[in-house]
Design a protein around this motif. Structure first.
Motif, short mmCIF file in Angstrom:
data_model
loop_
_atom_site.label_atom_id
_atom_site.label_comp_id
_atom_site.label_asym_id
_atom_site.label_seq_id
_atom_site.Cartn_x
_atom_site.Cartn_y
_atom_site.Cartn_z
N LEU A 1 15.62 43.43 -5.44
CA LEU A 1 14.60 42.52 -5.94
C LEU A 1 15.17 41.56 -6.99
O LEU A 1 14.74 40.40 -7.07
N VAL A 2 16.14 42.04 -7.76
CA VAL A 2 16.80 41.18 -8.76
C VAL A 2 17.53 40.03 -8.06
O VAL A 2 17.54 38.90 -8.56
N TYR A 3 18.12 40.31 -6.91
CA TYR A 3 18.81 39.26 -6.15
C TYR A 3 17.84 38.36 -5.41
O TYR A 3 18.12 37.18 -5.20
N ALA A 4 16.71 38.89 -5.01
CA ALA A 4 15.72 38.09 -4.28
C ALA A 4 14.95 37.15 -5.21
O ALA A 4 14.56 36.06 -4.80
N ALA A 5 14.74 37.55 -6.45
CA ALA A 5 13.90 36.78 -7.37
C ALA A 5 14.37 35.33 -7.56
O ALA A 5 13.55 34.41 -7.46
N PRO A 6 15.65 35.07 -7.82
CA PRO A 6 16.04 33.67 -7.98
C PRO A 6 15.94 32.87 -6.69
O PRO A 6 15.72 31.65 -6.73
N VAL A 7 16.08 33.53 -5.55
CA VAL A 7 15.92 32.82 -4.28
C VAL A 7 14.46 32.37 -4.13
O VAL A 7 14.18 31.22 -3.77
N VAL A 8 13.54 33.28 -4.43
CA VAL A 8 12.11 32.95 -4.35
C VAL A 8 11.78 31.84 -5.35
O VAL A 8 11.05 30.89 -5.03
N ALA A 9 12.35 31.94 -6.55
CA ALA A 9 12.10 30.92 -7.57
C ALA A 9 12.64 29.56 -7.13
O ALA A 9 11.98 28.53 -7.30
N ALA A 10 13.82 29.54 -6.53
CA ALA A 10 14.42 28.28 -6.07
C ALA A 10 13.56 27.67 -4.97
O ALA A 10 13.32 26.46 -4.96
N MET A 11 13.08 28.49 -4.06
CA MET A 11 12.23 27.97 -2.97
C MET A 11 10.92 27.45 -3.53
O MET A 11 10.41 26.41 -3.08
N THR A 12 10.36 28.14 -4.50
CA THR A 12 9.10 27.70 -5.11
C THR A 12 9.29 26.37 -5.84
O THR A 12 8.48 25.44 -5.67
N LEU A 13 10.36 26.29 -6.62
CA LEU A 13 10.62 25.03 -7.34
C LEU A 13 10.91 23.89 -6.37
O LEU A 13 10.52 22.75 -6.63
N GLY A 14 11.58 24.19 -5.27
CA GLY A 14 11.83 23.18 -4.26
C GLY A 14 10.57 22.67 -3.62
O GLY A 14 10.42 21.48 -3.32
N ALA A 15 9.62 23.58 -3.41
CA ALA A 15 8.34 23.17 -2.80
C ALA A 15 7.51 22.33 -3.76
O ALA A 15 6.75 21.46 -3.33
N LEU A 16 7.66 22.58 -5.05
CA LEU A 16 6.90 21.84 -6.05
C LEU A 16 7.50 20.47 -6.36
O LEU A 16 6.82 19.61 -6.91
N ALA A 17 8.77 20.31 -6.01
CA ALA A 17 9.47 19.04 -6.34
C ALA A 17 9.04 17.90 -5.43
O ALA A 17 8.58 17.99 -4.38
#
Length: 115
Positions: free
Chosen positions: A99-115
């Protein structure tokens, strides 16, 4: 593309890449864990390659967003599978690691969708 998205994507790619290289180089601590989780050693090169390819895909995704989305989705599914594998092996205390490795991936995808 925001600065936050870029920074988080670079972090996610670095973490996934590190995780992939550790498996590919068969570091002792990871091979012990994979053995404990009953992951066949014949799968290890494929698992390491998948994480490394996902890391490269995240970096390419900074310039070609559809590639980043595909890579991020693949990595999230990979780490979800890792959680299931750890749970099936009944090593419940180790569930937070993927989950520690998945969290930044999810965050990057979320920030990408918001951009």
């Amino acid at each position: 593309m925001s600065v936050a998205h870029t920074v988080v994507t670079l972090l996610a790619a670095a973490m996934a890449g590190y995780s992939g290289v550790v498996v590919l180089t068969r570091a002792e601590w990871i091979t012990k864990a994979l053995t404990d989780y009953r992951v066949p050693s014949s799968w290890w090169p494929w698992l390491g390659a998948a994480k490394t390819a996902g890391a490269v895909g995240l970096l390419v995704g900074l310039f070609v967003p559809v590639v980043g989305v595909a890579a991020g989705t693949g990595l999230v599914l990979y780490f979800a599978g890792a959680v299931v594998t750890v749970a099936r092996a009944r090593w419940y205390a180790h569930i937070p690691f993927p989950l520690v490795y998945a969290a930044p991936v999810v965050a990057a995808m979320t920030l990408g969708a918001l951009a």
